[in-house]
Design an enzyme around this catalytic site. Structure first.
Site, PDB file in Angstrom:
ATOM      1  N   HIS A  31       0.668  -1.057   0.113  1.00  0.00           N
ATOM      2  CA  HIS A  31       0.157  -0.051  -0.006  1.00  0.00           C
ATOM      3  C   HIS A  31       1.105   1.199   0.101  1.00  0.00           C
ATOM      4  O   HIS A  31       1.650   1.625   0.649  1.00  0.00           O
ATOM      5  CB  HIS A  31      -0.995   0.041   0.695  1.00  0.00           C
ATOM      6  CG  HIS A  31      -1.645  -0.941   1.103  1.00  0.00           C
ATOM      7  ND1 HIS A  31      -2.740  -1.731   0.110  1.00  0.00           N
ATOM      8  CD2 HIS A  31      -2.053  -2.076   2.492  1.00  0.00           C
ATOM      9  CE1 HIS A  31      -3.286  -2.431   0.580  1.00  0.00           C
ATOM     10  NE2 HIS A  31      -2.982  -3.182   1.833  1.00  0.00           N
ATOM     11  N   ASP A  90       1.593  -7.386   2.234  1.00  0.00           N
ATOM     12  CA  ASP A  90       0.490  -6.340   3.349  1.00  0.00           C
ATOM     13  C   ASP A  90       1.207  -5.145   3.604  1.00  0.00           C
ATOM     14  O   ASP A  90       1.729  -4.539   5.206  1.00  0.00           O
ATOM     15  CB  ASP A  90      -0.125  -6.404   4.380  1.00  0.00           C
ATOM     16  CG  ASP A  90      -1.596  -5.348   4.525  1.00  0.00           C
ATOM     17  OD1 ASP A  90      -1.697  -4.062   4.203  1.00  0.00           O
ATOM     18  OD2 ASP A  90      -2.033  -6.071   5.932  1.00  0.00           O
TER      19      ASP A  90
HETATM   20 MN    MN Z   1      -3.928  -3.980   3.553  1.00  0.00          MN
END
Ligand code: MN
Length: 318
Positions: A9, A281
């Site tokens: 991200h 992540d």
């Molecule tokens: Mn995520």
């Protein structure tokens, strides 16, 4: 071994500021600095851990809780910034579009612009939009366009609505409730439920080729799929296939945030190695920890290669 990750991200300054009230003090300090970087800081962390490629997307709630006009403008701006970073580091970065879901027709158009014009590999949508899930036919133009373009939609969790927060997660110290509602449990049950809602609404009967990706080792779907299959039969649902068939044929999962063997073994048994893709992540999880787990996980050499890069190469054309 080439290693590709898909739930990684970033954010823009404009989206950070626009979501300040909703985020309520979350995502500050080093996390905020890591999110805004699309250059040396991110690449150094990838290099250290042995991550070759990140497919990057805007962190939740992205532009999904803004008024439609602002959402369209800030989505476009974020996608253009990401495209610049991908162009600067073409072997290391790829993009999933952020979409202005408050305006579904504009979201479908932005998906097409980013895939055909900027080379993005699909879109990442963060759960509900103002409490509405994607089984609402108002959002189906997005699925129709993804299907036509041949790109997947990554369905990622987002923050629950106030009603859900109160009914399901209230009653503890505020930080405990907040984490229970999100990364501690709630995000994952809600996202698994969201996928089941897509199945039950007939999204995959309407768009049989559409592929959805979910993170967090399948958002509890592998563990509970047999039960859902047994209770939600085609007789009960009126669908063409069983729930399990849709999950096995229209859903990929990633390991984002889940770096232990038991849920991996469950996912391998239920979905198979062709449907599992490695992810981290970043910056919420550690590249180094995830990579160390991937190397040690109880996988055959062939399955490790599929999960580390082969499935992503095939699905995303990387
Ligand atoms: Mn995520």
């Amino acid at each position: 071994m080439r290693v590709i990750t898909l739930e990684e991200h970033f954010w823009t300054g404009a989206l950070r500021d626009a979501n300040r009230a909703l985020l309520a003090g979350r995502l500050t300090g080093e996390l905020a600095d890591n999110l805004i970087d699309l250059g040396p800081r991110r690449l150094a962390d990838m290099d250290e851990a042995g991550i070759d490629v990140q497919v990057i997307s805007v962190t939740a709630p992205a532009a999904q809780e803004l008024d439609p006009k602002t959402s369209v403008a800030l989505s476009r701006d974020a996608n253009d910034q990401l495209a610049e970073a991908v162009a600067a580091h073409p072997g290391r970065f790829a993009g999933f579009a952020t979409l202005p879901t408050p305006d579904p027709e504009a979201a479908a158009a932005e998906l097409e612009r980013t895939v055909t014009g900027l080379g993005f590999k699909g879109a990442l949508i963060n759960g509900h939009t103002g409490g509405r899930f994607l089984d609402d036919p108002a959002f189906w133009p997005i699925f129709e366009r993804a299907d036509a373009l041949g790109v997947p939609v990554y369905l990622h969790p987002t923050y629950p609505t106030a009603t859900v927060m109160e009914a399901y997660y209230a009653g503890f110290e505020a930080p405990v409730s907040a984490t229970l509602a999100t990364s501690g449990w709630g995000w994952h049950v809600e996202t698994g439920l969201h996928v089941l809602r897509l199945v039950l609404a007939g999204v995959f009967d309407r768009f049989p080729g559409l592929q959805i990706i979910v993170g967090h080792m399948g958002e509890n779907l592998p563990f509970s799929l047999a039960r859902a299959d047994e209770r939600l039969t085609p007789v009960a649902t009126g669908l063409k296939r069983t729930v399990g068939d849709y999950i096995r044929e229209n859903v990929y999962i990633t390991t984002a945030g889940y770096f232990t063997d038991p849920p991996l073994l469950c996912a391998l048994t239920v979905l198979g190695a062709d449907r599992i893709m490695f992810s981290v992540d970043y910056p919420f999880s550690s590249n180094a920890r995830a990579r160390a787990w991937l190397d040690a996980a109880p996988l055959s050499g062939a399955d490790r290669e599929k999960i580390a890069h082969g499935n992503a190469e095939r699905l995303l054309g990387l």
